[in-house]
Design an enzyme around this catalytic site. Structure first.
Site, PDB file in Angstrom:
ATOM      1  N   LYS A  59      26.567 -32.000  53.621  1.00 26.12           N
ATOM      2  CA  LYS A  59      25.243 -32.048  54.257  1.00 26.12           C
ATOM      3  C   LYS A  59      25.320 -32.358  55.751  1.00 26.12           C
ATOM      4  O   LYS A  59      24.527 -31.843  56.538  1.00 26.12           O
ATOM      5  CB  LYS A  59      24.358 -33.091  53.569  1.00 26.12           C
ATOM      6  CG  LYS A  59      23.955 -32.700  52.161  1.00 26.12           C
ATOM      7  CD  LYS A  59      22.995 -33.706  51.568  1.00 26.12           C
ATOM      8  CE  LYS A  59      22.745 -33.414  50.107  1.00 26.12           C
ATOM      9  NZ  LYS A  59      21.743 -34.295  49.514  1.00 26.12           N
ATOM     10  N   ALA A 129      22.780 -40.682  51.864  1.00 22.29           N
ATOM     11  CA  ALA A 129      21.689 -40.413  50.918  1.00 22.29           C
ATOM     12  C   ALA A 129      20.418 -41.140  51.355  1.00 22.29           C
ATOM     13  O   ALA A 129      19.319 -40.572  51.318  1.00 22.29           O
ATOM     14  CB  ALA A 129      22.103 -40.850  49.523  1.00 22.29           C
ATOM     15  N   MET A 214      18.294 -43.135  42.666  1.00 17.60           N
ATOM     16  CA  MET A 214      18.363 -41.775  43.213  1.00 17.60           C
ATOM     17  C   MET A 214      19.346 -40.901  42.434  1.00 17.60           C
ATOM     18  O   MET A 214      19.317 -39.687  42.534  1.00 17.60           O
ATOM     19  CB  MET A 214      18.733 -41.812  44.700  1.00 17.60           C
ATOM     20  CG  MET A 214      17.536 -42.198  45.563  1.00 17.60           C
ATOM     21  SD  MET A 214      17.928 -42.520  47.283  1.00 17.60           S
ATOM     22  CE  MET A 214      18.486 -40.948  47.833  1.00 17.60           C
TER      23      MET A 214
HETATM   24  P1  ATR Z   1      26.062 -41.281  50.273  1.00 15.59           P
HETATM   25  O1  ATR Z   1      26.075 -39.989  51.034  1.00 15.59           O
HETATM   26  O2  ATR Z   1      26.063 -41.115  48.772  1.00 15.59           O
HETATM   27  O3  ATR Z   1      24.996 -42.200  50.733  1.00 15.59           O
HETATM   28  P2  ATR Z   1      27.920 -42.861  51.758  1.00 15.59           P
HETATM   29  O4  ATR Z   1      27.365 -42.364  53.041  1.00 15.59           O
HETATM   30  O5  ATR Z   1      29.406 -42.989  51.616  1.00 15.59           O
HETATM   31  O6  ATR Z   1      27.492 -41.948  50.549  1.00 15.59           O
HETATM   32  O7  ATR Z   1      27.236 -44.272  51.424  1.00 15.59           O
HETATM   33  C1  ATR Z   1      27.512 -44.997  50.261  1.00 15.59           C
HETATM   34  C2  ATR Z   1      26.541 -46.182  50.184  1.00 15.59           C
HETATM   35  O8  ATR Z   1      26.704 -46.858  48.927  1.00 15.59           O
HETATM   36  C3  ATR Z   1      26.767 -47.224  51.258  1.00 15.59           C
HETATM   37  O9  ATR Z   1      25.530 -47.822  51.566  1.00 15.59           O
HETATM   38  C4  ATR Z   1      27.700 -48.210  50.540  1.00 15.59           C
HETATM   39  O10 ATR Z   1      27.718 -49.509  51.086  1.00 15.59           O
HETATM   40  P3  ATR Z   1      28.732 -49.863  52.315  1.00 15.59           P
HETATM   41  O11 ATR Z   1      28.134 -49.220  53.533  1.00 15.59           O
HETATM   42  O12 ATR Z   1      28.748 -51.329  52.380  1.00 15.59           O
HETATM   43  O13 ATR Z   1      30.053 -49.252  51.922  1.00 15.59           O
HETATM   44  C5  ATR Z   1      27.055 -48.222  49.179  1.00 15.59           C
HETATM   45  N1  ATR Z   1      27.940 -48.679  48.084  1.00 15.59           N
HETATM   46  C6  ATR Z   1      28.980 -48.013  47.530  1.00 15.59           C
HETATM   47  N2  ATR Z   1      29.514 -48.725  46.510  1.00 15.59           N
HETATM   48  C7  ATR Z   1      28.782 -49.876  46.414  1.00 15.59           C
HETATM   49  C8  ATR Z   1      28.813 -51.023  45.557  1.00 15.59           C
HETATM   50  N3  ATR Z   1      29.725 -51.136  44.579  1.00 15.59           N
HETATM   51  N4  ATR Z   1      27.889 -52.000  45.749  1.00 15.59           N
HETATM   52  C9  ATR Z   1      26.962 -51.893  46.729  1.00 15.59           C
HETATM   53  N5  ATR Z   1      26.881 -50.834  47.571  1.00 15.59           N
HETATM   54  C10 ATR Z   1      27.764 -49.837  47.427  1.00 15.59           C
END
Ligand code: ATR
Length: 270
Positions: A59, A129, A214
């Site tokens: 994206k 997202a 989501m």
């Molecule tokens: P996407 O495009 O799916 O949003 P991304 O840009 O990599 O993927 O973002 C992942 C999001 O999920 C981030 O907000 C991440 O938090 P961090 O910025 O602190 O990494 C969050 N996330 C992923 N695993 C998580 C977990 N186990 N607990 C809480 N937040 C999580």
């Protein structure tokens, strides 16, 4: 186009829309190699492709591709810094849009019946997202929209960007520092993908709360189960958002508005 894309329900959704509206079209999944996105788009356009949906992880690349021509991005795609819908015009130009935010707002307001004006919204996560959906959610006029993230600075930076655009109700902070209760809690983290829960205190949930994940899956997600267990009024996954964002893409390509309700109920049953 995506990678992986085999799991995508979009071909079924668009086939149902096309039948409903009497449109003749083909919609297929295209698996694209990492690093091969621009070439795949050029190849598609050169072979008379009319439109594309773009899913993870492309994206942002789709947004960058459109950004080369400043007129080819819609305002909401520019705000999201991500594109999920491309439309190709006969004269060779391209339009990049993002229908994810409209998709989630319509699902929550029309399908789930929660009017977002004057509500208190908590958004978990600050990745791509979430960035894609904040603009349309803010445009619904909530009283407050608080974004929290495991890495708090990312939520604060994101909130700051939107508040500078005039959305006064947005704030950002840490996942473990949430105060007050919310009418709507949206899980936009990638935690569910790894079978985890974002670590938040259940004090943000009240008996009026709608918990919205989501992500979608055949079973209620971990986040939905957790929220209901902690006293939320109801919980929903992102299937309705998926269908609503698809409907908006369909409208962009064909100028027609499909009825989403029968498609959502078909997918729920299948
Ligand atoms: P996407 O495009 O799916 O949003 P991304 O840009 O990599 O993927 O973002 C992942 C999001 O999920 C981030 O907000 C991440 O938090 P961090 O910025 O602190 O990494 C969050 N996330 C992923 N695993 C998580 C977990 N186990 N607990 C809480 N937040 C999580």
């Amino acid at each position: 186009m995506g990678n992986p894309v085999a799991h995508s329900k979009s071909p079924v959704i668009h086939d149902l829309f096309a039948r409903q509206c009497g449109v003749s079209m083909g919609y297929q999944r295209i698996q694209v190699d990492i690093g091969g996105f621009d070439q795949a788009v050029s190849h598609f356009a050169a072979h008379d492709g009319a439109g594309l949906n773009i899913t993870l992880p492309f994206k942002v690349e789709a947004w960058k591709l459109c950004r080369r021509d400043p007129n080819s991005l819609t305002a909401r795609a520019e705000l999201a810094e991500a594109v999920n819908t491309l439309k190709f015009y006969d004269e060779g130009s391209i339009q990049g849009d993002n229908t994810d935010g409209v998709g989630i707002a319509r699902d929550i307001e029309h399908n789930l019946g929660l009017s977002l004006a004057h509500t208190r919204i908590l958004v978990l996560g600050a990745g791509g997202a979430v960035r894609g959906v904040l603009g349309p959610l803010l445009e619904c006029g909530p009283e407050q929209l608080h974004v929290v993230n495991r890495t708090a600075e990312k939520a604060v930076t994101l909130a700051h960007r939107f508040s500078q655009m005039g959305f006064d109700c947005i704030s950002g902070g840490a996942l473990d520092r949430i105060s007050g209760q919310f009418d709507l809690i949206i899980n936009g983290t990638a935690a569910s993908l790894g079978g985890e829960l974002p670590e938040i205190d259940a004090g943000c949930i009240s008996s009026r709360t709608l918990a919205y994940d989501m992500m979608y899956s055949d079973e209620p997600t971990l986040f939905m189960k957790w929220a209901l267990d902690k006293g939320a009024d109801r919980a929903a996954d992102g299937l309705g958002m998926l269908v609503e964002q698809a409907a908006e893409s369909f409208r962009i390509w064909h100028g027609l508005e499909p009825d989403t309700a029968p498609v959502i109920s078909y997918l729920k049953k299948s």
